[in-house]
Design a protein around this motif. Structure first.
Motif, PDB file in Angstrom:
ATOM      1  N   GLY A  90       0.779  -1.226   0.000  1.00  0.00           N
ATOM      2  CA  GLY A  90       0.000   0.000   0.000  1.00  0.00           C
ATOM      3  C   GLY A  90       0.812   1.278   0.000  1.00  0.00           C
ATOM      4  N   LEU A  91       2.140   1.174   0.097  1.00  0.00           N
ATOM      5  CA  LEU A  91       2.960   2.387   0.196  1.00  0.00           C
ATOM      6  C   LEU A  91       2.809   3.280  -1.029  1.00  0.00           C
ATOM      7  CD1 LEU A  91       5.138   4.187   1.471  1.00  0.00           C
ATOM      8  CD2 LEU A  91       6.855   2.713   0.392  1.00  0.00           C
ATOM      9  N   HIS A  92       2.977   2.721  -2.209  1.00  0.00           N
ATOM     10  CA  HIS A  92       2.943   3.549  -3.415  1.00  0.00           C
ATOM     11  C   HIS A  92       1.571   4.197  -3.603  1.00  0.00           C
ATOM     12  CE1 HIS A  92       6.932   2.701  -5.097  1.00  0.00           C
ATOM     13  NE2 HIS A  92       6.800   1.502  -4.566  1.00  0.00           N
ATOM     14  N   ALA A  93       0.514   3.462  -3.281  1.00  0.00           N
ATOM     15  CA  ALA A  93      -0.831   4.029  -3.410  1.00  0.00           C
ATOM     16  C   ALA A  93      -1.038   5.172  -2.421  1.00  0.00           C
ATOM     17  CB  ALA A  93      -1.882   2.941  -3.193  1.00  0.00           C
ATOM     18  N   LEU A  94      -0.520   5.018  -1.202  1.00  0.00           N
ATOM     19  CA  LEU A  94      -0.652   6.090  -0.211  1.00  0.00           C
ATOM     20  C   LEU A  94       0.115   7.328  -0.655  1.00  0.00           C
ATOM     21  CD1 LEU A  94      -1.670   6.951   2.635  1.00  0.00           C
ATOM     22  CD2 LEU A  94       0.560   6.202   3.502  1.00  0.00           C
ATOM     23  N   LEU A  95       1.303   7.135  -1.207  1.00  0.00           N
ATOM     24  CA  LEU A  95       2.078   8.275  -1.692  1.00  0.00           C
ATOM     25  C   LEU A  95       1.331   9.009  -2.803  1.00  0.00           C
ATOM     26  CD1 LEU A  95       5.656   6.697  -1.785  1.00  0.00           C
ATOM     27  CD2 LEU A  95       4.737   8.276  -0.083  1.00  0.00           C
ATOM     28  N   GLU A  96       0.711   8.253  -3.693  1.00  0.00           N
ATOM     29  CA  GLU A  96      -0.065   8.875  -4.775  1.00  0.00           C
ATOM     30  C   GLU A  96      -1.244   9.656  -4.213  1.00  0.00           C
ATOM     31  OE1 GLU A  96       0.294   9.198  -8.093  1.00  0.00           O
ATOM     32  OE2 GLU A  96       2.310   8.410  -7.760  1.00  0.00           O
ATOM     33  N   ARG A  97      -1.927   9.079  -3.234  1.00  0.00           N
ATOM     34  CA  ARG A  97      -3.064   9.768  -2.622  1.00  0.00           C
ATOM     35  C   ARG A  97      -2.609  11.065  -1.957  1.00  0.00           C
ATOM     36  NH1 ARG A  97      -8.222   8.376  -0.388  1.00  0.00           N
ATOM     37  NH2 ARG A  97      -7.963   6.221  -1.088  1.00  0.00           N
ATOM     38  N   ALA A  98      -1.493  10.990  -1.236  1.00  0.00           N
ATOM     39  CA  ALA A  98      -0.983  12.182  -0.548  1.00  0.00           C
ATOM     40  C   ALA A  98      -0.609  13.271  -1.545  1.00  0.00           C
ATOM     41  CB  ALA A  98       0.223  11.804   0.312  1.00  0.00           C
ATOM     42  N   ARG A  99       0.063  12.880  -2.622  1.00  0.00           N
ATOM     43  CA  ARG A  99       0.424  13.872  -3.646  1.00  0.00           C
ATOM     44  C   ARG A  99      -0.821  14.498  -4.263  1.00  0.00           C
ATOM     45  NH1 ARG A  99       5.223  10.490  -4.894  1.00  0.00           N
ATOM     46  NH2 ARG A  99       3.892   9.108  -6.107  1.00  0.00           N
ATOM     47  N   GLY A 100      -1.852  13.674  -4.453  1.00  0.00           N
ATOM     48  CA  GLY A 100      -3.094  14.189  -5.013  1.00  0.00           C
ATOM     49  C   GLY A 100      -3.766  15.212  -4.115  1.00  0.00           C
ATOM     50  N   LEU A 101      -3.512  15.100  -2.815  1.00  0.00           N
ATOM     51  CA  LEU A 101      -4.060  16.059  -1.856  1.00  0.00           C
ATOM     52  C   LEU A 101      -3.149  17.267  -1.663  1.00  0.00           C
ATOM     53  CD1 LEU A 101      -5.331  13.523   0.842  1.00  0.00           C
ATOM     54  CD2 LEU A 101      -6.746  14.887  -0.710  1.00  0.00           C
ATOM     55  N   GLY A 102      -2.019  17.270  -2.362  1.00  0.00           N
ATOM     56  CA  GLY A 102      -1.088  18.389  -2.261  1.00  0.00           C
ATOM     57  C   GLY A 102      -0.141  18.316  -1.086  1.00  0.00           C
ATOM     58  N   ALA A 103      -0.037  17.151  -0.446  1.00  0.00           N
ATOM     59  CA  ALA A 103       0.844  17.013   0.716  1.00  0.00           C
ATOM     60  C   ALA A 103       2.290  16.830   0.281  1.00  0.00           C
ATOM     61  CB  ALA A 103       0.407  15.824   1.570  1.00  0.00           C
ATOM     62  N   ARG A 104       3.199  17.356   1.080  1.00  0.00           N
ATOM     63  CA  ARG A 104       4.629  17.128   0.880  1.00  0.00           C
ATOM     64  C   ARG A 104       4.999  15.769   1.470  1.00  0.00           C
ATOM     65  NH1 ARG A 104       7.645  21.901   0.635  1.00  0.00           N
ATOM     66  NH2 ARG A 104       9.477  20.550   0.415  1.00  0.00           N
ATOM     67  N   ILE A 105       6.065  15.175   0.955  1.00  0.00           N
ATOM     68  CA  ILE A 105       6.484  13.843   1.395  1.00  0.00           C
ATOM     69  C   ILE A 105       7.968  13.880   1.714  1.00  0.00           C
ATOM     70  CG2 ILE A 105       6.694  11.418   0.747  1.00  0.00           C
ATOM     71  CD1 ILE A 105       4.346  11.932  -1.216  1.00  0.00           C
ATOM     72  N   GLY A 106       8.318  13.601   2.973  1.00  0.00           N
ATOM     73  CA  GLY A 106       9.713  13.649   3.398  1.00  0.00           C
ATOM     74  C   GLY A 106      10.166  12.340   4.006  1.00  0.00           C
ATOM     75  N   LEU A 107      11.476  12.202   4.117  1.00  0.00           N
ATOM     76  CA  LEU A 107      12.095  11.021   4.718  1.00  0.00           C
ATOM     77  C   LEU A 107      12.981  11.476   5.865  1.00  0.00           C
ATOM     78  CD1 LEU A 107      12.373   7.871   4.118  1.00  0.00           C
ATOM     79  CD2 LEU A 107      14.606   8.464   3.183  1.00  0.00           C
TER      80      LEU A 107
END
Length: 225
Positions: A90-107
């Motif tokens: 589910g990781l890749h799908a969650l990342l796509e959903r977050a990007r679709g909501l305009g969220a930033r993604i950090g490590l």
């Protein structure tokens, strides 16, 4: 309700279930030194900690150069064994959903830079995370909150605007000390252990139905659990 504007991920045990490989690499690396470890020791004294802290405890009388050589050899063994790594479900799908909501993604990770590059490449995630905060490049690593505070500063956000994903005790402790809503993944530790460390919620993977709610409702989603 505060909207989640950033997702911050740990690496090991969070993006992929790497801990079994790290355990085997540590067992093999420690054997010549006459040190035997079991899974419980690994979970409580090694998982999620920086190599500097681990080596300081395992080899208190060794020099920093000797610590570095041990860590470099162990991490090279991990990378050689990790070619078959896959992302947590589910990781890749969650990342796509977050990007679709305009969220930033950090490590935000205590892993050494060579491992970070290697794992992100294997998972086809190179270039996805910004900011990318490495504990080894800071004065203090997890469980200190500094790595997460550094990520928030880079994003220009407040703790209440972020959501963290972690799997280890030091990671959860660091995120909560920084004041961030934290989800614990049960790849290595039990849900009870993660909650005792401070995790606000626990999931087995990124397919859990609570996660889309957390993205849109933040901490308010926990009342629906």
């Amino acid at each position: 309700m505060v909207a989640i504007r950033a997702l911050l991920f740990d690496l090991d045990g969070t993006l992929a279930d790497t801990d079994p490989l790290h355990f085997e690499a540590f067992v093999a690396a420690l054997e010549p030194h006459g040190i035997a470890i079991d899974h419980q020791f690994f979970k409580t004294a090694i998982s999620g900690r920086s190599n500097e802290a681990i080596c300081r405890d395992l080899f208190p009388n060794a020099s920093s150069a000797e610590h570095d050589r041990f860590a470099d050899d162990k991490e090279a063994a991990f990378r050689r064994a990790s070619g078959g790594l896959t992302a947590i479900d589910g990781l890749h799908a969650l990342l796509e959903r977050a990007r679709g909501l305009g969220a930033r993604i950090g490590l935000v990770t205590n892993a050494p830079a060579a491992n970070v590059r290697h794992v992100l490449d294997l998972l086809k995630l190179t270039g996805v995370f910004d900011p990318l905060v490495l504990g080894e490049e800071l004065p203090r690593s997890k469980p200190d909150p500094l790595p997460y505070q550094t990520a928030l500063a880079a994003l220009g956000m407040q703790p209440g605007e972020a959501l963290v994903f972690e799997d280890s005790l030091p990671g959860v402790q660091a995120a909560k000390a920084a004041g961030i809503l934290t989800v614990g993944l049960t790849t290595t530790l039990s849900a009870d252990a993660l909650r005792q460390a401070g995790a606000d919620a626990t999931v087995a993977d990124f397919l859990d139905p609570i996660l889309p709610l957390l993205l849109t409702r933040g901490a308010d989603a926990l009342t629906l659990r």
